[in-house]
Design a protein around this motif. Structure first.
Motif, PDB file in Angstrom:
ATOM      1  N   PHE A 114     -10.615  -9.235  36.922  1.00 60.18           N
ATOM      2  CA  PHE A 114     -10.899  -9.066  35.497  1.00 60.18           C
ATOM      3  C   PHE A 114     -12.128  -9.887  35.123  1.00 60.18           C
ATOM      4  O   PHE A 114     -12.235 -11.068  35.481  1.00 60.18           O
TER       5      PHE A 114
ATOM      6  N   ARG B  57     -10.724  -9.791  27.400  1.00 60.34           N
ATOM      7  CA  ARG B  57     -10.944  -8.897  28.537  1.00 60.34           C
ATOM      8  C   ARG B  57     -12.054  -7.894  28.230  1.00 60.34           C
ATOM      9  O   ARG B  57     -12.154  -7.379  27.116  1.00 60.34           O
TER      10      ARG B  57
ATOM     11  N   SER C 296     -11.971  -4.397  34.347  1.00 65.26           N
ATOM     12  CA  SER C 296     -11.335  -4.797  35.599  1.00 65.26           C
ATOM     13  C   SER C 296     -11.795  -3.857  36.701  1.00 65.26           C
ATOM     14  O   SER C 296     -12.174  -2.710  36.447  1.00 65.26           O
TER      15      SER C 296
ATOM     16  N   GLN D 279       1.654  -0.014  33.794  1.00 64.72           N
ATOM     17  CA  GLN D 279       1.046  -1.317  34.056  1.00 64.72           C
ATOM     18  C   GLN D 279       0.081  -1.254  35.228  1.00 64.72           C
ATOM     19  O   GLN D 279      -1.001  -1.859  35.200  1.00 64.72           O
TER      20      GLN D 279
ATOM     21  N   PRO E 115      -4.138   1.114  35.295  1.00 61.21           N
ATOM     22  CA  PRO E 115      -5.497   0.608  35.061  1.00 61.21           C
ATOM     23  C   PRO E 115      -6.003  -0.274  36.200  1.00 61.21           C
ATOM     24  O   PRO E 115      -7.212  -0.306  36.470  1.00 61.21           O
TER      25      PRO E 115
ATOM     26  N   TYR F   1     -12.396  -0.196  35.085  1.00 62.01           N
ATOM     27  CA  TYR F   1     -11.624   0.178  33.904  1.00 62.01           C
ATOM     28  C   TYR F   1     -12.086  -0.648  32.718  1.00 62.01           C
ATOM     29  O   TYR F   1     -12.150  -1.885  32.782  1.00 62.01           O
TER      30      TYR F   1
ATOM     31  N   TRP G 196     -11.520  -2.292  29.242  1.00 62.81           N
ATOM     32  CA  TRP G 196     -10.388  -2.752  28.453  1.00 62.81           C
ATOM     33  C   TRP G 196     -10.714  -2.897  26.971  1.00 62.81           C
ATOM     34  O   TRP G 196      -9.822  -3.196  26.165  1.00 62.81           O
ATOM     35  N   GLU G 197     -11.964  -2.718  26.595  1.00 60.01           N
ATOM     36  CA  GLU G 197     -12.345  -2.904  25.197  1.00 60.01           C
ATOM     37  C   GLU G 197     -11.681  -1.843  24.327  1.00 60.01           C
ATOM     38  O   GLU G 197     -11.676  -0.662  24.652  1.00 60.01           O
TER      39      GLU G 197
ATOM     40  N   LYS H 227      -8.545  -1.520  23.828  1.00 60.16           N
ATOM     41  CA  LYS H 227      -7.236  -1.115  24.348  1.00 60.16           C
ATOM     42  C   LYS H 227      -6.103  -2.038  23.864  1.00 60.16           C
ATOM     43  O   LYS H 227      -4.960  -1.875  24.264  1.00 60.16           O
TER      44      LYS H 227
ATOM     45  N   SER I 272      -5.723  -5.154  24.622  1.00 61.46           N
ATOM     46  CA  SER I 272      -5.314  -6.071  25.683  1.00 61.46           C
ATOM     47  C   SER I 272      -5.391  -7.520  25.197  1.00 61.46           C
ATOM     48  O   SER I 272      -6.358  -7.908  24.531  1.00 61.46           O
ATOM     49  N   PRO I 273      -4.388  -8.342  25.501  1.00 58.84           N
ATOM     50  CA  PRO I 273      -4.424  -9.744  25.068  1.00 58.84           C
ATOM     51  C   PRO I 273      -5.496 -10.534  25.804  1.00 58.84           C
ATOM     52  O   PRO I 273      -5.857 -10.218  26.933  1.00 58.84           O
ATOM     53  N   ASP I 274      -6.021 -11.561  25.129  1.00 59.00           N
ATOM     54  CA  ASP I 274      -7.001 -12.444  25.760  1.00 59.00           C
ATOM     55  C   ASP I 274      -6.342 -13.237  26.889  1.00 59.00           C
ATOM     56  O   ASP I 274      -5.142 -13.519  26.861  1.00 59.00           O
TER      57      ASP I 274
END
Length: 292
Positions: free
Chosen positions: A168, A205, A208, A257, A260, A266, A268-269, A271, A273-275
């Motif tokens: 990542f 994120r 990845s 899970q 991705p 991939y 992640w912007e 999406k 996704s947690p920091d």
């Protein structure tokens, strides 16, 4: 000629004065997790599912610093650091094991205030300038064949085994860094120091990438190595399972899970996704050289 000589003397004098106010230091230490966030779930016991909390800031750390005293007991300090993070559990159940670790380069700009000749505090801003978070996934599952081939006998199973790594990369974050330390003077120029340090930073994120992959399946007692595309097809079939009991829901969640993480790249912007948490409370030991 006299003007030139006077200019040179003045320059050397100024350089000497400024040099007397500068210092460099190197240090090493260990960071303990702080401001931990939920990274995943531990479902080893399906009856007792618990949150897995942690921070990728846990691990060995090193710093190179340079500072300048613009006032008697007040300095500005620039530091470059490196983190070699420990493995942190991010997901775990009877068929899957996921761990992650951080490898990060950072930079900080701080103010240092000398309370006494020995005791000091510092505080400033920190950012990440390089590195990555690596997630290691291991799957060992025996699944009903009819999940993939509807007409397969109810007692037929397929064994799926895989190990892969995904890295990542994040956006440039900004956080807080502070510390309190004590110096032990060895000579007029050299001193040892011990300090406690607090770091608070989270990395958003960005993308990845799949880095390493190997997998196999076992059907009718015959084991065969399969490609990432073949394994991704199994994952897509799991994602397409109809809504049903808790067992099917668990397989669908697992597939969602993994999907991705299996992509060569991939994004992640956007999406949700947690920091990635990188906060820590550390203990550092180092040496400082002051140009006096």
């Amino acid at each position: 000629m006299k003007k030139i000589l006077l200019s040179v003397v003045a320059f050397l004098g100024a350089a000497t004065i400024y040099a007397q106010k500068t210092y460099v230091s190197v240090s090493g230490g260990y960071g303990f997790p702080s401001s931990q966030k939920v990274l995943g779930k531990d479902a080893s016991d399906p009856n007792t599912i618990t949150d897995l909390k942690g921070s990728y800031g846990e691990g060995l750390q090193a710093q190179l610093r340079g500072g300048y005293y613009f006032y008697n007991n007040l300095a500005v300090e620039l530091a470059l650091g490196y983190l070699h993070g420990n493995d942190v559990q991010t997901n775990k159940n009877k068929i899957i094991d996921m761990k992650a670790h951080g490898r990060a380069f950072g930079a900080s700009l701080s103010l240092v205030y000398d309370i006494t000749d020995n005791l000091y505090v510092r505080a400033g801003a920190v950012t990440k300038i390089g590195g990555k978070t690596t997630v290691k996934t291991s799957l060992n599952a025996n699944l009903p064949m009819n999940m993939f081939v509807p007409l397969a006998p109810s007692n037929a199973v397929i064994g799926l085994n895989t190990e892969f790594e995904s890295s990542f990369h994040g956006k440039m974050p900004f956080g807080f860094i502070g510390g309190v330390g004590y110096r032990f003077e060895l000579t007029k120029n050299v001193s040892l120091f011990v300090e406690g340090e607090y770091l608070n930073i989270n990395v958003p994120r960005k993308e990845s990438k799949l880095e390493n992959f190997k997998a196999s399946h076992t059907i009718g007692g015959v084991n065969r190595t399969i490609s990432v595309d073949e394994f991704k097809n199994y994952v897509r079939l799991l994602q397409a399972l109809p809504a049903g009991n808790e067992r099917l829901a668990a397989y669908k969640q697992l597939a969602n899970q993994m999907a991705p993480l299996l992509e060569s790249s991939y994004d992640w912007e956007g999406k949700g996704s947690p920091d990635a948490p990188y906060s820590s409370i550390g203990l550092n030991v180092g040496i400082t050289y002051r140009f006096k």
